[in-house]
Design a protein around this motif. Structure first.
Motif, PDB file in Angstrom:
ATOM      1  N   TYR A 172       0.803  -1.218   0.000  1.00  0.00           N
ATOM      2  CA  TYR A 172       0.000   0.000   0.000  1.00  0.00           C
ATOM      3  C   TYR A 172       0.838   1.272   0.000  1.00  0.00           C
ATOM      4  O   TYR A 172       0.294   2.370   0.049  1.00  0.00           O
ATOM      5  CB  TYR A 172      -0.942   0.001   1.195  1.00  0.00           C
ATOM      6  CG  TYR A 172      -1.882  -1.176   1.198  1.00  0.00           C
ATOM      7  CD1 TYR A 172      -2.898  -1.289   0.254  1.00  0.00           C
ATOM      8  CD2 TYR A 172      -1.744  -2.210   2.130  1.00  0.00           C
ATOM      9  CE1 TYR A 172      -3.753  -2.382   0.239  1.00  0.00           C
ATOM     10  CE2 TYR A 172      -2.596  -3.296   2.120  1.00  0.00           C
ATOM     11  CZ  TYR A 172      -3.601  -3.380   1.181  1.00  0.00           C
ATOM     12  OH  TYR A 172      -4.447  -4.469   1.170  1.00  0.00           O
ATOM     13  N   LEU A 207      -1.627   6.461   7.931  1.00  0.00           N
ATOM     14  CA  LEU A 207      -2.164   5.456   7.021  1.00  0.00           C
ATOM     15  C   LEU A 207      -1.568   5.619   5.633  1.00  0.00           C
ATOM     16  O   LEU A 207      -1.112   6.705   5.266  1.00  0.00           O
ATOM     17  CB  LEU A 207      -3.687   5.602   6.927  1.00  0.00           C
ATOM     18  CG  LEU A 207      -4.477   5.426   8.217  1.00  0.00           C
ATOM     19  CD1 LEU A 207      -5.900   5.957   8.052  1.00  0.00           C
ATOM     20  CD2 LEU A 207      -4.509   3.958   8.621  1.00  0.00           C
ATOM     21  N   PHE A 246      -6.478   5.537   2.318  1.00  0.00           N
ATOM     22  CA  PHE A 246      -7.158   4.988   3.491  1.00  0.00           C
ATOM     23  C   PHE A 246      -7.576   6.117   4.426  1.00  0.00           C
ATOM     24  O   PHE A 246      -6.920   7.158   4.501  1.00  0.00           O
ATOM     25  CB  PHE A 246      -6.257   4.010   4.238  1.00  0.00           C
ATOM     26  CG  PHE A 246      -6.046   2.716   3.500  1.00  0.00           C
ATOM     27  CD1 PHE A 246      -6.836   1.607   3.780  1.00  0.00           C
ATOM     28  CD2 PHE A 246      -5.057   2.601   2.529  1.00  0.00           C
ATOM     29  CE1 PHE A 246      -6.650   0.415   3.110  1.00  0.00           C
ATOM     30  CE2 PHE A 246      -4.867   1.414   1.847  1.00  0.00           C
ATOM     31  CZ  PHE A 246      -5.665   0.310   2.129  1.00  0.00           C
ATOM     32  N   VAL A 304     -10.826   1.507  10.016  1.00  0.00           N
ATOM     33  CA  VAL A 304     -10.056   2.013   8.875  1.00  0.00           C
ATOM     34  C   VAL A 304     -10.693   1.457   7.601  1.00  0.00           C
ATOM     35  O   VAL A 304     -10.940   0.262   7.486  1.00  0.00           O
ATOM     36  CB  VAL A 304      -8.577   1.594   8.954  1.00  0.00           C
ATOM     37  CG1 VAL A 304      -7.867   1.814   7.620  1.00  0.00           C
ATOM     38  CG2 VAL A 304      -7.868   2.387  10.056  1.00  0.00           C
ATOM     39  N   THR A 305     -10.969   2.354   6.661  1.00  0.00           N
ATOM     40  CA  THR A 305     -11.582   1.984   5.397  1.00  0.00           C
ATOM     41  C   THR A 305     -10.636   2.357   4.266  1.00  0.00           C
ATOM     42  O   THR A 305      -9.957   3.381   4.320  1.00  0.00           O
ATOM     43  CB  THR A 305     -12.915   2.739   5.219  1.00  0.00           C
ATOM     44  OG1 THR A 305     -13.756   2.463   6.330  1.00  0.00           O
ATOM     45  CG2 THR A 305     -13.625   2.285   3.948  1.00  0.00           C
ATOM     46  N   GLY A 306     -10.615   1.530   3.222  1.00  0.00           N
ATOM     47  CA  GLY A 306      -9.773   1.836   2.087  1.00  0.00           C
ATOM     48  C   GLY A 306      -9.664   0.686   1.120  1.00  0.00           C
ATOM     49  O   GLY A 306     -10.346  -0.339   1.267  1.00  0.00           O
TER      50      GLY A 306
END
Length: 384
Positions: free
Chosen positions: A39, A52, A56, A378-380
């Motif tokens: 990432y 992050l 994200f 955490v979103t992504g």
């Protein structure tokens, strides 16, 4: 040099299926080494203190001692181990409370859009509930991290009363991981001379009775193992770890995670990740911070979870407050870091059923107190 192995994951199917134990395959390799993560580098700290990768974002979903937004429920202190469960179009995240007395566990219910719609207690009146594990029949095994502690089987929906599973042994429990193929539950023990156990229920799906065994092997870190029955799982006269001659000792058993024939577990005293190949009956040392080239990005190994991409996510207790991942290509790299919370630890990593959201907690937050815990999402673009 002694051969080391790392479990390479090849998952077919959806994230939800993978989290339940879809196809994973083993391959031999050198220990995971530091390198660039999939990432990219960590960015600057966001408004929640999380660093992050690009793409994200984070939000806080609960704080210890405060009402969960949109509910009348006060979130518990010292949030620890957790797991996610499908709930119609939404999902539930269960979290332990590592305080003594009055530990227990609570749950957050999310709708399809990810909005918290309920929060409630699922376990009360227990002690120092640290980690645990999800069962194939969608219950939560909450483990007491105290001498002669118990495992409690709880209902993530909070409808059925929790049940104490005495047959699973009384010792300083840490984590649990269910193996639906061999119909056993693996258990770790958080003491410096702890053991690795497996529990075979008399009837799969019913943990009220069964056989508790302890792993035995030579003094090395890899090779074939055997299992021996623990004569007295209650540990009333002699601790469970001291009842079988030749029981393998592990320095502070922590997280435990199963997928397709293999169980990973961590030991914090020596910063190792172990791989038990249940089909082959062998144990291998998968990661050791003293065996990496240069500075080890992953230290203070603790809770673990996995993803559909084959990445293993390992939370740090201490270290520099990171969740690191180990890729199927044997690269270990930070995925996130929490700034400004040196007196805490990261606990309870678990993915939503669709694999798009990662939940975890900082157990003691910015003050270092159990009353300052923070639970994050955490979103992504997690790898599918």
């Amino acid at each position: 040099m002694e051969r080391r192995t790392f479990l390479r994951a090849a998952v077919v199917g959806t994230s939800a299926a993978a989290l339940g134990g879809s196809l994973w395959s083993a391959a031999y390799a050198s220990p995971a080494q530091p390198g660039p993560g999939p990432y990219g580098p960590l960015g600057a700290a966001d408004g929640n203190g999380l660093r992050l990768p690009n793409g994200f974002s984070s939000r806080i979903v609960a704080r210890s001692g405060q009402k969960v937004s949109g509910t009348s429920y006060t979130w518990h202190n010292a949030p620890d181990g957790g797991a996610c469960y499908t709930d119609g179009a939404g999902w539930i995240y269960v979290s332990n409370s590592e305080i003594n007395p009055s530990g227990g566990a609570s749950a957050l219910r999310f709708d399809a859009a990810g909005t918290v719609v309920a929060a409630y207690r699922v376990l009360s009146g227990t002690r120092q509930n640290c980690a645990g594990g999800k069962t194939p029949w969608n219950t939560w095994l909450s483990c007491e991290e105290v001498d002669r502690g118990y495992v409690y089987e709880t209902d993530p929906w909070g409808v059925k009363a929790a049940v104490r599973r005495e047959a699973m042994g009384r010792f300083k429990h840490e984590a649990a991981a269910a193996d639906p193929v061999r119909k056993v539950v693996y258990l770790t023990e958080d003491v410096t001379d702890g053991c690795f156990y497996r529990f075979t229920p008399t009837t799969w799906g019913d943990l009220s009775a069964g056989k508790l065994e302890v792993l035995r092997m030579g003094s090395g870190t890899s090779g074939p193992v055997t299992w021996s029955v623990v004569p007295d799982p209650s540990g009333a006269g002699t601790a469970t770890r001291n009842q079988v001659a030749g029981a393998k000792r592990f320095n502070g058993g922590e997280g435990c995670y199963y997928a397709d024939g293999t169980c990973w577990f961590t030991t914090k005293g020596d910063n190792r990740v172990w791989q038990y190949d249940a089909a082959a009956g062998t144990l291998e040392l998968a990661y050791d911070d003293s065996l990496v080239s240069g500075s080890a990005p992953l230290t203070g190994v603790d809770n673990v979870t996995g993803t559909a991409s084959g990445d293993l996510f390992v939370a740090e207790d201490g270290g520099n407050m990171e969740i690191c991942l180990i890729t199927p290509d044997d690269v270990v790299a930070p995925f996130l870091r929490i700034d400004g919370q040196p007196g805490s630890e990261i606990t309870g990593p678990a993915f939503s059923p669709d694999g798009r959201r990662l939940y975890f907690s900082s157990q003691r937050g910015t003050t270092g107190s159990s009353s300052a815990g923070i639970t994050y999402e955490v979103t992504g673009p997690f790898r599918a």
